[in-house]
Motif scaffolding. Sequence first.
Motif, PDB file in Angstrom:
ATOM      1  N   MET A  44      46.742  29.658  51.413  1.00 37.56           N
ATOM      2  CA  MET A  44      45.533  28.917  51.777  1.00 37.56           C
ATOM      3  C   MET A  44      45.554  27.504  51.208  1.00 37.56           C
ATOM      4  O   MET A  44      44.596  26.755  51.358  1.00 37.56           O
ATOM      5  CB  MET A  44      44.287  29.666  51.268  1.00 37.56           C
ATOM      6  CG  MET A  44      43.983  30.946  52.019  1.00 37.56           C
ATOM      7  SD  MET A  44      43.749  30.703  53.793  1.00 37.56           S
ATOM      8  CE  MET A  44      42.292  29.680  53.821  1.00 37.56           C
ATOM      9  N   GLY A  45      46.624  27.167  50.517  1.00 37.75           N
ATOM     10  CA  GLY A  45      46.769  25.798  50.034  1.00 37.75           C
ATOM     11  C   GLY A  45      46.311  25.587  48.613  1.00 37.75           C
ATOM     12  O   GLY A  45      46.239  24.448  48.144  1.00 37.75           O
ATOM     13  N   VAL A  46      45.987  26.663  47.908  1.00 41.81           N
ATOM     14  CA  VAL A  46      45.560  26.521  46.516  1.00 41.81           C
ATOM     15  C   VAL A  46      46.795  26.318  45.656  1.00 41.81           C
ATOM     16  O   VAL A  46      47.797  27.015  45.834  1.00 41.81           O
ATOM     17  CB  VAL A  46      44.788  27.772  46.047  1.00 41.81           C
ATOM     18  CG1 VAL A  46      44.373  27.623  44.590  1.00 41.81           C
ATOM     19  CG2 VAL A  46      43.585  28.004  46.931  1.00 41.81           C
ATOM     20  N   GLY A  47      46.727  25.380  44.741  1.00 39.81           N
ATOM     21  CA  GLY A  47      47.888  25.072  43.914  1.00 39.81           C
ATOM     22  C   GLY A  47      47.907  25.869  42.637  1.00 39.81           C
ATOM     23  O   GLY A  47      47.937  27.101  42.645  1.00 39.81           O
ATOM     24  N   SER A  48      47.826  25.136  41.531  1.00 41.65           N
ATOM     25  CA  SER A  48      47.975  25.784  40.230  1.00 41.65           C
ATOM     26  C   SER A  48      46.798  26.696  39.890  1.00 41.65           C
ATOM     27  O   SER A  48      46.862  27.469  38.939  1.00 41.65           O
ATOM     28  CB  SER A  48      48.128  24.718  39.140  1.00 41.65           C
ATOM     29  OG  SER A  48      47.044  23.814  39.202  1.00 41.65           O
ATOM     30  N   ASP A  49      45.717  26.590  40.641  1.00 41.19           N
ATOM     31  CA  ASP A  49      44.552  27.445  40.382  1.00 41.19           C
ATOM     32  C   ASP A  49      44.655  28.818  41.042  1.00 41.19           C
ATOM     33  O   ASP A  49      43.721  29.619  40.952  1.00 41.19           O
ATOM     34  CB  ASP A  49      43.277  26.758  40.891  1.00 41.19           C
ATOM     35  CG  ASP A  49      42.944  25.515  40.074  1.00 41.19           C
ATOM     36  OD1 ASP A  49      43.428  25.420  38.930  1.00 41.19           O
ATOM     37  OD2 ASP A  49      42.215  24.657  40.585  1.00 41.19           O
ATOM     38  N   ALA A  50      45.751  29.072  41.720  1.00 39.38           N
ATOM     39  CA  ALA A  50      45.821  30.307  42.520  1.00 39.38           C
ATOM     40  C   ALA A  50      45.660  31.559  41.649  1.00 39.38           C
ATOM     41  O   ALA A  50      44.949  32.496  42.028  1.00 39.38           O
ATOM     42  CB  ALA A  50      47.145  30.357  43.284  1.00 39.38           C
ATOM     43  N   GLU A  51      46.272  31.563  40.473  1.00 34.77           N
ATOM     44  CA  GLU A  51      46.143  32.754  39.621  1.00 34.77           C
ATOM     45  C   GLU A  51      44.720  32.885  39.088  1.00 34.77           C
ATOM     46  O   GLU A  51      44.202  34.002  38.956  1.00 34.77           O
ATOM     47  CB  GLU A  51      47.150  32.705  38.470  1.00 34.77           C
ATOM     48  CG  GLU A  51      48.560  33.011  38.919  1.00 34.77           C
ATOM     49  CD  GLU A  51      49.515  33.241  37.767  1.00 34.77           C
ATOM     50  OE1 GLU A  51      49.099  33.129  36.595  1.00 34.77           O
ATOM     51  OE2 GLU A  51      50.699  33.519  38.046  1.00 34.77           O
ATOM     52  N   ASP A  52      44.105  31.738  38.784  1.00 30.56           N
ATOM     53  CA  ASP A  52      42.712  31.790  38.316  1.00 30.56           C
ATOM     54  C   ASP A  52      41.817  32.356  39.407  1.00 30.56           C
ATOM     55  O   ASP A  52      40.898  33.142  39.141  1.00 30.56           O
ATOM     56  CB  ASP A  52      42.232  30.389  37.925  1.00 30.56           C
ATOM     57  CG  ASP A  52      42.891  29.898  36.645  1.00 30.56           C
ATOM     58  OD1 ASP A  52      43.430  30.754  35.910  1.00 30.56           O
ATOM     59  OD2 ASP A  52      42.894  28.688  36.407  1.00 30.56           O
ATOM     60  N   MET A  53      42.081  31.939  40.615  1.00 28.67           N
ATOM     61  CA  MET A  53      41.255  32.439  41.726  1.00 28.67           C
ATOM     62  C   MET A  53      41.488  33.933  41.953  1.00 28.67           C
ATOM     63  O   MET A  53      40.555  34.659  42.311  1.00 28.67           O
ATOM     64  CB  MET A  53      41.551  31.649  42.994  1.00 28.67           C
ATOM     65  CG  MET A  53      40.976  30.244  42.964  1.00 28.67           C
ATOM     66  SD  MET A  53      40.903  29.543  44.622  1.00 28.67           S
ATOM     67  CE  MET A  53      40.005  28.028  44.297  1.00 28.67           C
ATOM     68  N   ALA A  54      42.715  34.358  41.732  1.00 27.96           N
ATOM     69  CA  ALA A  54      42.982  35.794  41.844  1.00 27.96           C
ATOM     70  C   ALA A  54      42.178  36.550  40.789  1.00 27.96           C
ATOM     71  O   ALA A  54      41.566  37.587  41.068  1.00 27.96           O
ATOM     72  CB  ALA A  54      44.479  36.066  41.689  1.00 27.96           C
ATOM     73  N   GLN A  55      42.150  35.993  39.576  1.00 27.06           N
ATOM     74  CA  GLN A  55      41.348  36.626  38.515  1.00 27.06           C
ATOM     75  C   GLN A  55      39.871  36.654  38.889  1.00 27.06           C
ATOM     76  O   GLN A  55      39.179  37.658  38.699  1.00 27.06           O
ATOM     77  CB  GLN A  55      41.517  35.850  37.212  1.00 27.06           C
ATOM     78  CG  GLN A  55      42.843  36.062  36.521  1.00 27.06           C
ATOM     79  CD  GLN A  55      42.840  35.406  35.144  1.00 27.06           C
ATOM     80  OE1 GLN A  55      41.826  35.383  34.463  1.00 27.06           O
ATOM     81  NE2 GLN A  55      43.990  34.874  34.748  1.00 27.06           N
ATOM     82  N   ASP A  56      39.392  35.523  39.401  1.00 31.18           N
ATOM     83  CA  ASP A  56      37.978  35.459  39.810  1.00 31.18           C
ATOM     84  C   ASP A  56      37.668  36.521  40.856  1.00 31.18           C
ATOM     85  O   ASP A  56      36.593  37.120  40.864  1.00 31.18           O
ATOM     86  CB  ASP A  56      37.662  34.072  40.390  1.00 31.18           C
ATOM     87  CG  ASP A  56      37.680  32.991  39.320  1.00 31.18           C
ATOM     88  OD1 ASP A  56      37.665  33.341  38.129  1.00 31.18           O
ATOM     89  OD2 ASP A  56      37.726  31.798  39.694  1.00 31.18           O
TER      90      ASP A  56
END
Lengths: 192, 489
Positions: A44-56
Amino acid sequence: MATPNHDHLPDTELMRLVQRGRQQAFVALVRRHQNALLNFFRAMGVGSDAEDMAQDTFARLFNYRKRYKPTAKFTTFLYLLARQVRIDGLRKNKRYAGLMEGFAREREVREDTPRAPRTSGYDLDAALASLPETMRSVVVLNVCRGLKYEEVAEALEIPLGTVKSRMFVALRKLKELLDEQKTQRGEAATKC
Amino acid sequence: MQAEDMTISGCARTEDAAAYALGEMSSDATAAFERHLATCPACRAIAADIRFVVAELRKRPEQTVSHDLTADILERIPEDAWTDKDDAAPQFAPWAPLAPFASARRAYHGLKGACFTRPRDTRGLALRAAAGLLVALGGAWLAWHWLGREPGPAARPPVVRTTQPKEESAPTRADAIGGALDWLVAAQDYSGAWDPVRWGGKKEYEISLTGMALLALMNDRTGLRRPAREQSVERALEHLFKQQKENGALGAECAGIMYNHSLATLALLEAYRLKDGPRLKGAVDSAVRFIGDRQNDNGGWGYQKGPGRQANTSVTVWQIKTLLSARQAGWNDAEAALRKGLAWLHGVVDEQGLFGYQRPKDSPEGGSDTLTAMGALCFFLAESQGAEPGASDDRIRVALKSAASHPGKQPDFYRWYFVASALSAGKEEGYDRLLADLQSVLLRERSRDSAQAGSWDPVGRWSSAGGRLYTTAMAALSLQAQTPDGQPL
């Protein structure tokens, strides 16, 4: 007493156990789906925040655990939450505040996405990034994450007909973009 | 803009090309659209474009998390939210040993689709479990006597038949097949196998059940374009490769080895048709040889080879069916075994066209319908390959029609599968109507348990050997049987 091994249980059963407060079931779900969620956000184009978003997304999964009904496929529910996390992330991030108006008009928000290594001659990430957000999410969920049309419709909370039409237009657009990349490569090679 | 241009420049059905290329159509719609494609160059071009794009997108490499996210996530959840910090309490999974409690409780209260809510306090749990046990034991005793004691491959526990009301309207065949395949994918273990014990069956039939599930998944060619289905098949094939012994046997020596072996070999053969390769070819080579090695001198096959291991129609049919499939895929080194097997099968047919178990008029199960369908299927398939013209005759065709005219007194997925397959392969007048009737029975028998949506409840003959995996895979295979132009299973 030994810790029960939940690895063999299907998602729906694990969610039942999570609803009853079973931490080990929740852990099994996280381990089973963390890579899939990471790849969803990456696509979806998320960069370095992708793991944080997975956690969220997993945190939200726990908060909304009671809302899950076993009649729905678990991954549909999970990606519905992931989609909400994605939208919330965009809204909260000041860097993209100026682009939210564009997002509302279903325009793509470009981010500093680390590119996946190429396994074909095309820059697929660039092509995906060129799609409007709403079209990209349909393509990513169906083609990259394996959800059926009906499941995509549920996860994105849009009508099935909209999924079909968006998918069609998005894939045609992607074909054009890949053709353009091919032409540009050909021109560059000629100049060399 | 693009959509408008394409709609204007193409035909009215161009949008269906995406659904087609992505495998999102039902099998009926796919067949209809393929007929349209034959006459519409615009849709053909668009379908090809879309397939190309999808193939490229699926080449994107999958990434993995930099570290296990579990600890980070758990830190965000209050400790007191969990109830299992220090124990390993029993689970109330539908397939767990306590399942009869849930089934009996639902039946007792007559709650359609109600979930079994697990009590939160242990005293409540104990009381409910005790009450559930009493109800379950009573229900199980009744079910045992109601269903009848049928001899099976192994001693079987009683089966509790669900008493949920039937749906008012049955799903379409395509929806039911899709639902069954999705359920199978979700039920698969990460090892690639389908574990019967989890679903109420017996461990020794794991290879058979993996073969059944694989066959059902691979029969849906368009569905295989979905990553989840494709990965499921790949994992299952990998599991089967690991199970093959040096002598070619797929699975360990046990009473049911020839069932395990033939079903797994059928699955490998189907995979070979999809995508040949030296590994698959080698596995099939040795698997086909193993079938020949285990053939009795009289041409039939029994549970195990050797004196006293008499051949029977059930085991023999599975081996013949496998050898016929191998021959169709290009294996010619089992011709002698195949001819001898078919000759043995002819020897168990009586003057009415009914098949016996070990000899004519031998019906230890109390009926010959299933055996007749099994034998007829082999003859029809052999005839369709052109090598054994006239293998079947009018007696057998009439006997099959009679067997197919009633679904039986109780659920019997084994019988339904062979009747459906034989009707599909027979291509006789009236068979299509009988097949449609049989499939409508299957549609009505789908599980009403919302937690097991897409599956069939493990009831009827042999269900205690394979559990819900068996009933669901066999139902899917039976629904996949087509007439008049479809391929027999």
